[in-house]
Enzyme design. Structure first.
Site, PDB file in Angstrom:
ATOM      1  N   GLU A  38      45.049  41.391  41.781  1.00  0.00           N
ATOM      2  CA  GLU A  38      45.590  40.693  42.810  1.00  0.00           C
ATOM      3  C   GLU A  38      45.623  41.369  44.454  1.00  0.00           C
ATOM      4  OE1 GLU A  38      48.755  38.230  39.897  1.00  0.00           O
ATOM      5  OE2 GLU A  38      49.202  38.486  42.109  1.00  0.00           O
ATOM      6  N   ALA A  65      32.921  35.930  45.762  1.00  0.00           N
ATOM      7  CA  ALA A  65      34.172  35.945  46.510  1.00  0.00           C
ATOM      8  C   ALA A  65      35.229  36.489  45.565  1.00  0.00           C
ATOM      9  CB  ALA A  65      34.338  34.000  46.804  1.00  0.00           C
ATOM     10  N   PHE A  88      44.529  30.721  37.043  1.00  0.00           N
ATOM     11  CA  PHE A  88      44.349  30.225  38.657  1.00  0.00           C
ATOM     12  C   PHE A  88      43.015  31.045  38.720  1.00  0.00           C
ATOM     13  CE2 PHE A  88      44.312  29.966  42.597  1.00  0.00           C
ATOM     14  CZ  PHE A  88      45.163  28.789  43.193  1.00  0.00           C
TER      15      PHE A  88
HETATM   16  C1  LIG Z   1      41.264  42.104  34.164  1.00  0.00           C
HETATM   17  C2  LIG Z   1      41.187  41.060  35.415  1.00  0.00           C
HETATM   18  C3  LIG Z   1      41.783  40.124  35.594  1.00  0.00           C
HETATM   19  C4  LIG Z   1      41.779  39.023  36.883  1.00  0.00           C
HETATM   20  N1  LIG Z   1      42.539  38.172  37.107  1.00  0.00           N
HETATM   21  C5  LIG Z   1      42.248  37.167  38.019  1.00  0.00           C
HETATM   22  C6  LIG Z   1      42.711  35.747  37.889  1.00  0.00           C
HETATM   23  O1  LIG Z   1      43.403  35.503  37.028  1.00  0.00           O
HETATM   24  N2  LIG Z   1      42.223  35.028  38.953  1.00  0.00           N
HETATM   25  C7  LIG Z   1      41.329  35.247  39.915  1.00  0.00           C
HETATM   26  O2  LIG Z   1      41.238  34.413  40.773  1.00  0.00           O
HETATM   27  N3  LIG Z   1      41.003  36.707  39.852  1.00  0.00           N
HETATM   28  C8  LIG Z   1      41.250  37.610  39.080  1.00  0.00           C
HETATM   29  N4  LIG Z   1      40.890  38.800  39.046  1.00  0.00           N
HETATM   30  C9  LIG Z   1      39.871  39.058  40.235  1.00  0.00           C
HETATM   31  C10 LIG Z   1      40.235  40.347  41.037  1.00  0.00           C
HETATM   32  O3  LIG Z   1      41.460  39.656  41.932  1.00  0.00           O
HETATM   33  C11 LIG Z   1      39.455  40.615  41.787  1.00  0.00           C
HETATM   34  O4  LIG Z   1      38.349  41.321  41.327  1.00  0.00           O
HETATM   35  C12 LIG Z   1      39.645  41.599  42.932  1.00  0.00           C
HETATM   36  O5  LIG Z   1      40.329  40.912  44.080  1.00  0.00           O
HETATM   37  C13 LIG Z   1      38.535  42.089  43.737  1.00  0.00           C
HETATM   38  O6  LIG Z   1      37.528  41.356  44.097  1.00  0.00           O
HETATM   39  P1  LIG Z   1      36.224  41.673  43.628  1.00  0.00           P
HETATM   40  O7  LIG Z   1      36.149  42.066  42.351  1.00  0.00           O
HETATM   41  O8  LIG Z   1      35.169  40.863  44.002  1.00  0.00           O
HETATM   42  O9  LIG Z   1      35.724  43.040  44.494  1.00  0.00           O
HETATM   43  P2  LIG Z   1      35.096  43.076  45.984  1.00  0.00           P
HETATM   44  O10 LIG Z   1      35.940  42.348  46.936  1.00  0.00           O
HETATM   45  O11 LIG Z   1      33.645  43.177  46.031  1.00  0.00           O
HETATM   46  O12 LIG Z   1      35.510  44.514  46.343  1.00  0.00           O
HETATM   47  C14 LIG Z   1      34.560  45.682  46.143  1.00  0.00           C
HETATM   48  C15 LIG Z   1      35.041  47.014  46.885  1.00  0.00           C
HETATM   49  O13 LIG Z   1      35.042  46.727  48.277  1.00  0.00           O
HETATM   50  C16 LIG Z   1      36.427  46.942  48.990  1.00  0.00           C
HETATM   51  N5  LIG Z   1      36.513  46.266  49.941  1.00  0.00           N
HETATM   52  C17 LIG Z   1      36.247  44.715  50.124  1.00  0.00           C
HETATM   53  N6  LIG Z   1      36.454  44.380  51.197  1.00  0.00           N
HETATM   54  C18 LIG Z   1      37.121  45.233  52.037  1.00  0.00           C
HETATM   55  C19 LIG Z   1      37.128  45.614  53.544  1.00  0.00           C
HETATM   56  N7  LIG Z   1      37.322  44.534  54.313  1.00  0.00           N
HETATM   57  N8  LIG Z   1      37.369  46.826  53.751  1.00  0.00           N
HETATM   58  C20 LIG Z   1      37.263  47.778  52.863  1.00  0.00           C
HETATM   59  N9  LIG Z   1      37.137  47.681  51.588  1.00  0.00           N
HETATM   60  C21 LIG Z   1      36.899  46.496  51.383  1.00  0.00           C
HETATM   61  C22 LIG Z   1      37.249  46.559  47.642  1.00  0.00           C
HETATM   62  O14 LIG Z   1      38.546  47.023  48.005  1.00  0.00           O
HETATM   63  C23 LIG Z   1      36.649  47.345  46.531  1.00  0.00           C
HETATM   64  O15 LIG Z   1      37.005  48.526  46.599  1.00  0.00           O
HETATM   65  C24 LIG Z   1      40.876  39.733  38.137  1.00  0.00           C
HETATM   66  C25 LIG Z   1      40.031  40.619  37.827  1.00  0.00           C
HETATM   67  C26 LIG Z   1      40.191  41.619  36.788  1.00  0.00           C
HETATM   68  C27 LIG Z   1      39.125  42.838  36.475  1.00  0.00           C
END
Ligand SMILES: Cc1cc2nc3c(=O)[nH]c(=O)nc-3n(C[C@H](O)[C@H](O)[C@H](O)COP(=O)(O)OP(=O)(O)OC[C@H]3O[C@@H](n4cnc5c(N)ncnc54)[C@H](O)[C@@H]3O)c2cc1C
Length: 382
Positions: free
Chosen positions: A366, A131, A124
């Site tokens: 997630e 994003a 997914f």
């Molecule tokens: C091994 C792995 C498997 C994954 N599998 C999937 C998958 O199958 N499908 C999929 O779609 N995604 C997947 N992901 C993505 C994962 O869900 C995202 O990495 C995660 O949701 C965080 O998003 P980001 O990395 O863009 O971090 P960001 O959103 O950039 O966040 C960076 C930091 O800012 C903080 N932050 C963000 N917004 C706020 C706020 N409003 N207030 C305070 N703090 C905030 C976050 O908590 C984090 O500490 C996977 C990630 C990894 C590493």
């Protein structure tokens, strides 16, 4: 510890998967982690056990169980091998569940049987370079042209997207504009579609045996009928899927926290320091007692959220609480277990070292811990 909260059937399922994890999964974990390889023959055996079909009706080849049962299996695997546990979690809650919940009869009939048998996987794709937590910031687009969706953009960190048995990924894409902003829909993109590239796997800190790739789409064309669910409902549908997935990640985290506890108790009893068993030191005993406390609380939290979900009640906040409680428990227990193992805890041949590397992502995937806090804060009216 005997769990009085479980029915006899649930107890039996948990015991069966635990035995499978110890006898079949554990002996392969070190090598799979070292070589960054998902052991597909083990995935096939998980399929034969019926794990991928647990929460689905029998008419599609499922086991007719509930989400709680799935989470029990994920917890039992997570205790031993987080990579295999996340393969199951993502295979079911991100791969099959969106099809089951939002698919047409034809989509379900075509796609579900192999996913539920564990002979095929699906990913997914929600997250993009711009994003993640802010999932609505999706930039990937899909425009309708001559009865086909033409998809352009990229996704990152997509689990189960590039294995030899991956059949398709479901992606979110902007399909238009509405007065309220972007219209986001979900579209099924089969593996091998021209213009859809699964980029080389990441070099991750942990979850080495789990399959994770960036994906790119350059004029990738799929039939209009590959739209999953209602046009424009992609974002809302996805949020629901993620809420549910958080309970499963909480279960996985509980398993990991318990695996660390068991290993640490065992090690502390065997290790002699200053002429005495390490386990006779009260500071170590209290550390282990706190680890038990975390496992207990994590388990109660996911049990509660899963029971609410299966009873058809609202579970969003409880799922966020469970995910936060359990992922912290896993990370804290992994750190403490590694400490109790001393230098050995830093050696990959010891499973606690793998749990130490693997557990960090539980606080990120997630929905990060901060996103769970946002959900809880909103429910407080903040
Ligand atoms: C091994 C792995 C498997 C994954 N599998 C999937 C998958 O199958 N499908 C999929 O779609 N995604 C997947 N992901 C993505 C994962 O869900 C995202 O990495 C995660 O949701 C965080 O998003 P980001 O990395 O863009 O971090 P960001 O959103 O950039 O966040 C960076 C930091 O800012 C903080 N932050 C963000 N917004 C706020 C706020 N409003 N207030 C305070 N703090 C905030 C976050 O908590 C984090 O500490 C996977 C990630 C990894 C590493």
């Amino acid at each position: 510890m005997h769990n009085h909260d479980l029915t006899d059937d649930e107890q039996e399922l948990a015991g069966l998967v635990r035995e499978f994890a110890d006898q079949v999964v554990a002996p392969r974990s070190y090598e799979a982690d070292r070589t960054h390889t998902l052991p597909l023959d083990v995935v096939a055996q998980m399929g034969e056990l019926g794990l991928f079909g647990l929460p689905f009706p029998e008419e599609f080849g499922g086991q007719g169980g509930d989400y709680f049962a799935l989470c029990l299996a994920i917890e039992a695997l997570g205790r031993v091998d987080q990579s295999l546990a996340i393969t199951l979690e993502a295979g079911v809650s991100l791969g099959a569940m969106p099809i089951f919940r939002f698919g047409t009869d034809a989509q379900k009939a075509e796609l579900l049987p192999d996913l539920l048998a564990g002979t095929a996987l699906a990913g997914f794709g929600l997250t993009e370079p711009e994003a993640g937590s802010d999932a609505g910031a999706t930039r990937t687009t899909a425009r309708l042209e001559d009865g086909e969706w033409v998809i352009n953009g990229s996704k990152q960190f997509i689990t189960n997207s590039g294995t030899d048995i991956t059949r398709f990924v479901t992606v979110t894409a902007v399909t238009g504009e509405t007065d309220r902003g972007k219209e986001i829909s979900t579209i099924i993109v089969p593996s091998g579609t021209p213009g859809f590239t699964v980029e080389p796997a990441y070099d991750k800190v942990g979850w080495h045996a789990s399959d994770t790739h960036p994906l790119t789409f350059q004029d990738a064309r799929v039939p209009e009928g590959n739209l999953l669910g209602e046009r424009g409902r992609g974002f809302a549908n996805f949020l629901h899927i993620l809420d549910e997935g958080r309970i499963a990640i909480a279960a996985l985290s509980t398993g990991a926290a318990e695996g660390c506890l068991e290993a640490a108790v065992d090690y502390a009893k065997k290790r002699t320091v200053f002429g005495e068993q390490l386990s006779t030191r009260q500071s170590i005993q209290f550390m282990l007692a706190r680890m038990q406390l975390r496992v207990h609380n994590a388990r109660l939290a996911w049990h509660h959220a899963a029971r609410l979900r299966d009873a058809g009640k609202s579970f969003k906040v409880e799922a966020a609480i469970a995910k936060l409680t359990a992922s912290d428990a896993a990370m804290d227990n992994a750190r403490d277990a590694t400490q109790i193992f001393g230098g050995n805890g830093f050696m990959n041949e010891y499973p606690v070292a793998r749990h130490y590397r693997d557990s960090k992502i539980l606080e990120i995937g997630e929905g990060t811990s901060e996103v769970q806090l946002l959900v809880i804060s909103r429910a407080l009216g903040l």
